[in-house]
Write a protein that holds these residues in place. Structure first.
Motif, PDB file in Angstrom:
ATOM      1  N   LEU A 178       0.830  -1.201   0.000  1.00  0.00           N
ATOM      2  CA  LEU A 178       0.000   0.000   0.000  1.00  0.00           C
ATOM      3  C   LEU A 178       0.867   1.255   0.000  1.00  0.00           C
ATOM      4  O   LEU A 178       0.488   2.268  -0.599  1.00  0.00           O
ATOM      5  CB  LEU A 178      -0.907  -0.009   1.227  1.00  0.00           C
ATOM      6  CG  LEU A 178      -2.175   0.810   1.098  1.00  0.00           C
ATOM      7  CD1 LEU A 178      -2.980   0.325  -0.073  1.00  0.00           C
ATOM      8  CD2 LEU A 178      -2.985   0.716   2.358  1.00  0.00           C
ATOM      9  N   ARG A 179       2.032   1.198   0.637  1.00  0.00           N
ATOM     10  CA  ARG A 179       2.902   2.373   0.666  1.00  0.00           C
ATOM     11  C   ARG A 179       3.395   2.703  -0.741  1.00  0.00           C
ATOM     12  O   ARG A 179       3.307   3.847  -1.207  1.00  0.00           O
ATOM     13  CB  ARG A 179       4.093   2.102   1.583  1.00  0.00           C
ATOM     14  CG  ARG A 179       5.067   3.257   1.645  1.00  0.00           C
ATOM     15  CD  ARG A 179       6.210   2.951   2.563  1.00  0.00           C
ATOM     16  NE  ARG A 179       5.743   2.634   3.895  1.00  0.00           N
ATOM     17  CZ  ARG A 179       5.942   1.488   4.502  1.00  0.00           C
ATOM     18  NH1 ARG A 179       6.590   0.530   3.886  1.00  0.00           N
ATOM     19  NH2 ARG A 179       5.498   1.281   5.714  1.00  0.00           N
ATOM     20  N   GLY A 182       0.358   3.758  -2.913  1.00  0.00           N
ATOM     21  CA  GLY A 182      -0.159   5.067  -2.547  1.00  0.00           C
ATOM     22  C   GLY A 182       0.740   6.186  -3.007  1.00  0.00           C
ATOM     23  O   GLY A 182       0.272   7.224  -3.484  1.00  0.00           O
ATOM     24  N   ILE A 223      12.967   2.522   0.096  1.00  0.00           N
ATOM     25  CA  ILE A 223      12.280   2.128   1.329  1.00  0.00           C
ATOM     26  C   ILE A 223      11.814   0.682   1.249  1.00  0.00           C
ATOM     27  O   ILE A 223      11.917  -0.068   2.218  1.00  0.00           O
ATOM     28  CB  ILE A 223      11.105   3.087   1.608  1.00  0.00           C
ATOM     29  CG1 ILE A 223      11.647   4.373   2.201  1.00  0.00           C
ATOM     30  CG2 ILE A 223      10.103   2.475   2.553  1.00  0.00           C
ATOM     31  CD1 ILE A 223      10.628   5.408   2.463  1.00  0.00           C
ATOM     32  N   LEU A 226      14.842  -1.386   1.743  1.00  0.00           N
ATOM     33  CA  LEU A 226      15.335  -1.175   3.104  1.00  0.00           C
ATOM     34  C   LEU A 226      14.510  -1.966   4.103  1.00  0.00           C
ATOM     35  O   LEU A 226      15.051  -2.644   4.992  1.00  0.00           O
ATOM     36  CB  LEU A 226      15.247   0.318   3.414  1.00  0.00           C
ATOM     37  CG  LEU A 226      16.104   0.896   4.511  1.00  0.00           C
ATOM     38  CD1 LEU A 226      17.541   0.835   4.080  1.00  0.00           C
ATOM     39  CD2 LEU A 226      15.719   2.331   4.759  1.00  0.00           C
ATOM     40  N   LEU A 227      13.174  -1.905   3.938  1.00  0.00           N
ATOM     41  CA  LEU A 227      12.312  -2.621   4.879  1.00  0.00           C
ATOM     42  C   LEU A 227      12.476  -4.125   4.712  1.00  0.00           C
ATOM     43  O   LEU A 227      12.417  -4.865   5.687  1.00  0.00           O
ATOM     44  CB  LEU A 227      10.860  -2.208   4.669  1.00  0.00           C
ATOM     45  CG  LEU A 227      10.541  -0.843   5.255  1.00  0.00           C
ATOM     46  CD1 LEU A 227       9.129  -0.439   4.935  1.00  0.00           C
ATOM     47  CD2 LEU A 227      10.746  -0.829   6.752  1.00  0.00           C
TER      48      LEU A 227
ATOM     49  N   LEU B  47      14.588   7.376   7.251  1.00  0.00           N
ATOM     50  CA  LEU B  47      13.755   6.948   6.118  1.00  0.00           C
ATOM     51  C   LEU B  47      12.746   5.897   6.557  1.00  0.00           C
ATOM     52  O   LEU B  47      11.584   5.932   6.139  1.00  0.00           O
ATOM     53  CB  LEU B  47      14.645   6.398   5.006  1.00  0.00           C
ATOM     54  CG  LEU B  47      15.281   7.455   4.124  1.00  0.00           C
ATOM     55  CD1 LEU B  47      16.169   6.804   3.093  1.00  0.00           C
ATOM     56  CD2 LEU B  47      14.209   8.262   3.440  1.00  0.00           C
ATOM     57  N   ILE B  48      13.171   4.962   7.410  1.00  0.00           N
ATOM     58  CA  ILE B  48      12.238   3.932   7.873  1.00  0.00           C
ATOM     59  C   ILE B  48      11.096   4.576   8.649  1.00  0.00           C
ATOM     60  O   ILE B  48       9.919   4.269   8.441  1.00  0.00           O
ATOM     61  CB  ILE B  48      12.980   2.894   8.736  1.00  0.00           C
ATOM     62  CG1 ILE B  48      14.013   2.173   7.887  1.00  0.00           C
ATOM     63  CG2 ILE B  48      12.020   1.910   9.330  1.00  0.00           C
ATOM     64  CD1 ILE B  48      14.864   1.219   8.666  1.00  0.00           C
ATOM     65  N   ALA B  51       8.719   6.331   6.406  1.00  0.00           N
ATOM     66  CA  ALA B  51       7.849   5.404   5.689  1.00  0.00           C
ATOM     67  C   ALA B  51       6.690   4.972   6.572  1.00  0.00           C
ATOM     68  O   ALA B  51       5.546   4.912   6.116  1.00  0.00           O
ATOM     69  CB  ALA B  51       8.653   4.194   5.234  1.00  0.00           C
ATOM     70  N   PHE B  52       6.982   4.697   7.844  1.00  0.00           N
ATOM     71  CA  PHE B  52       5.902   4.221   8.722  1.00  0.00           C
ATOM     72  C   PHE B  52       4.884   5.313   8.991  1.00  0.00           C
ATOM     73  O   PHE B  52       3.683   5.040   9.069  1.00  0.00           O
ATOM     74  CB  PHE B  52       6.484   3.705  10.039  1.00  0.00           C
ATOM     75  CG  PHE B  52       7.007   2.310   9.927  1.00  0.00           C
ATOM     76  CD1 PHE B  52       6.159   1.291   9.539  1.00  0.00           C
ATOM     77  CD2 PHE B  52       8.320   2.010  10.189  1.00  0.00           C
ATOM     78  CE1 PHE B  52       6.627  -0.001   9.410  1.00  0.00           C
ATOM     79  CE2 PHE B  52       8.793   0.731  10.059  1.00  0.00           C
ATOM     80  CZ  PHE B  52       7.946  -0.278   9.674  1.00  0.00           C
ATOM     81  N   GLU B  54       4.246   7.884   7.008  1.00  0.00           N
ATOM     82  CA  GLU B  54       3.531   8.145   5.760  1.00  0.00           C
ATOM     83  C   GLU B  54       2.412   7.137   5.545  1.00  0.00           C
ATOM     84  O   GLU B  54       1.354   7.469   5.030  1.00  0.00           O
ATOM     85  CB  GLU B  54       4.522   8.050   4.609  1.00  0.00           C
ATOM     86  CG  GLU B  54       4.380   9.118   3.565  1.00  0.00           C
ATOM     87  CD  GLU B  54       5.497   8.992   2.568  1.00  0.00           C
ATOM     88  OE1 GLU B  54       5.861  10.006   2.006  1.00  0.00           O
ATOM     89  OE2 GLU B  54       5.995   7.870   2.362  1.00  0.00           O
ATOM     90  N   LEU B  55       2.666   5.914   5.969  1.00  0.00           N
ATOM     91  CA  LEU B  55       1.692   4.848   5.752  1.00  0.00           C
ATOM     92  C   LEU B  55       0.371   5.169   6.435  1.00  0.00           C
ATOM     93  O   LEU B  55      -0.689   4.792   5.926  1.00  0.00           O
ATOM     94  CB  LEU B  55       2.257   3.524   6.269  1.00  0.00           C
ATOM     95  CG  LEU B  55       1.305   2.342   6.087  1.00  0.00           C
ATOM     96  CD1 LEU B  55       1.211   2.003   4.630  1.00  0.00           C
ATOM     97  CD2 LEU B  55       1.784   1.157   6.866  1.00  0.00           C
ATOM     98  N   LEU B  58      -1.647   7.183   4.105  1.00  0.00           N
ATOM     99  CA  LEU B  58      -2.124   6.389   2.969  1.00  0.00           C
ATOM    100  C   LEU B  58      -3.251   5.463   3.410  1.00  0.00           C
ATOM    101  O   LEU B  58      -4.243   5.289   2.690  1.00  0.00           O
ATOM    102  CB  LEU B  58      -0.970   5.581   2.381  1.00  0.00           C
ATOM    103  CG  LEU B  58       0.107   6.436   1.731  1.00  0.00           C
ATOM    104  CD1 LEU B  58       1.269   5.589   1.308  1.00  0.00           C
ATOM    105  CD2 LEU B  58      -0.465   7.150   0.536  1.00  0.00           C
ATOM    106  N   LEU B  59      -3.108   4.880   4.605  1.00  0.00           N
ATOM    107  CA  LEU B  59      -4.173   4.017   5.120  1.00  0.00           C
ATOM    108  C   LEU B  59      -5.459   4.810   5.262  1.00  0.00           C
ATOM    109  O   LEU B  59      -6.542   4.329   4.897  1.00  0.00           O
ATOM    110  CB  LEU B  59      -3.773   3.441   6.479  1.00  0.00           C
ATOM    111  CG  LEU B  59      -2.906   2.192   6.456  1.00  0.00           C
ATOM    112  CD1 LEU B  59      -2.529   1.796   7.856  1.00  0.00           C
ATOM    113  CD2 LEU B  59      -3.643   1.063   5.789  1.00  0.00           C
ATOM    114  N   PHE B  62      -7.044   5.350   1.819  1.00  0.00           N
ATOM    115  CA  PHE B  62      -7.624   4.200   1.140  1.00  0.00           C
ATOM    116  C   PHE B  62      -8.656   3.459   1.972  1.00  0.00           C
ATOM    117  O   PHE B  62      -9.461   2.730   1.431  1.00  0.00           O
ATOM    118  CB  PHE B  62      -6.522   3.230   0.718  1.00  0.00           C
ATOM    119  CG  PHE B  62      -5.670   3.793  -0.370  1.00  0.00           C
ATOM    120  CD1 PHE B  62      -6.209   4.030  -1.619  1.00  0.00           C
ATOM    121  CD2 PHE B  62      -4.357   4.121  -0.139  1.00  0.00           C
ATOM    122  CE1 PHE B  62      -5.433   4.573  -2.611  1.00  0.00           C
ATOM    123  CE2 PHE B  62      -3.586   4.662  -1.135  1.00  0.00           C
ATOM    124  CZ  PHE B  62      -4.125   4.889  -2.367  1.00  0.00           C
TER     125      PHE B  62
END
Lengths: 254, 70
Positions: A178-179, A182, A223, A226-227, B47-48, B51-52, B54-55, B58-59, B62
């Protein structure tokens, strides 16, 4: 003319009419074909520049730089035994990056499609489970989900932790896919919305969003890989565990 | 009506996520300026975390339309 019309229709169908989540099935494969062809041509060109001395060809140099970057990241996160995961990480990086770059030039892209991203995430997370089972054994891998060993009536808590961890493991697929979806699809929507803003004065304002989209392309590919590295290191890192915890406590004390 | 609620929810989510992203960037830059030799590690962790956070947005984008049946 007929040829062009067919290709254009296919691209158009891939862009808009496919459904709520991006490309139609045929359109997705068209774009995937574009990505694979680009990758094949680039890597073939890079391979021709290989020699025993200094790489002169720019494609070879770029590929070498990419390899060094991926190696730094993988070894830095997973540790010394992470060197064997480099092929997987590099393949994921290149597929996602080229798919994202395709979205700058075409109406849509493979990564602007939720099903493609979900497939990538399933590959990544499935491989993580496989590696966890190989490193800790099947029972060891699943007992990892239950948290620390608790005795007596606290087994109930272990059971709850197990269920929650199982859910979070499944949600990793959703979050990875989804990331990516999106960010890429959101970039498209933003460009379309800004183009509509500038439609009255005939200026495609969305065009000025392209540098931001380029940044997003690189960061999202980074990312995702990385993840994946982090998840792999989580299931295979047990030997350096004490070392890392010591560092964390030291950092917390300061 | 649901459209208005959706818009408000998106706005609130964007507000919270923007604050979160700003905090991450703020502290990461502070850490980098204090320890320039650790820039690589800090960037990775940043960055990690980005990303979390940002999610979450996005959640929201959607999941909310689905739950509101728009």
């Amino acid at each position: 003319m007929g040829e062009v019309l067919t290709a254009g229709t296919l691209l158009g169908a891939a862009g808009g009419e496919g459904g709520a989540h991006g490309a139609s099935y045929e359109g997705l494969f068209v774009y995937l074909g574009i990505v694979v062809v680009i990758l094949f041509l680039f890597l073939n060109s890079a391979k021709q520049g290989l020699n025993n001395r200094v790489f002169k060809k720019w494609t070879t140099q770029w590929t070498e730089q990419l390899y060094l970057f991926i190696e730094n990241m993988t070894v830095g996160i997973i540790g010394g035994h992470g060197r064997k995961y480099i092929p997987l990480i590099m393949a994921l990086w290149m597929i996602i990056f080229v798919s994202n770059i395709v979205s700058l030039f075409f109406p849509t892209a493979p990564t602007a499609d939720l099903s493609f991203n979900l497939a990538l995430a399933l590959i990544s997370i499935g491989y993580v489970q496989w590696e966890g089972m190989k490193a800790n054994g099947v029972a060891g891998h699943f007992s990892h989900f239950a948290g620390p060993k608790l005795g007596g009536g606290l087994v109930l808590i272990s059971l709850m932790i197990f269920v929650i961890e199982l859910i979070s493991e499944v949600m990793k697929n959703v979050s990875l896919s989804l990331r990516l979806f999106g960010n890429i699809e959101g970039g498209h929507q933003a460009v379309v919305a800004m183009n509509e803003l500038g439609a009255g004065v005939y200026i495609p304002i969305g065009f000025f969003l392209l540098p931001v989209k380029l940044l997003t392309c690189v960061v999202q590919a980074l990312i995702f890989t990385l993840l994946t590295c982090v998840y792999i290191s989580l299931v295979t890192h047990h030997e350096e565990e004490g070392h890392e915890h010591g560092h964390g406590e030291l950092a917390g004390a300061h | 009506m649901t459209g208005h609620v959706f818009g408000l929810g998106i706005g609130l989510a964007a507000l919270g996520v923007a604050i979160g992203l700003g905090l991450i960037g703020y502290s990461a830059m502070q850490g980098m300026s204090r320890q320039p030799e650790a820039i690589g590690k800090i960037q990775t962790a940043m960055l990690i975390a980005l990303a979390f956070v940002e999610l979450v947005f996005l959640l929201t984008v959607f999941v909310v339309p689905g739950s509101l049946k728009i």
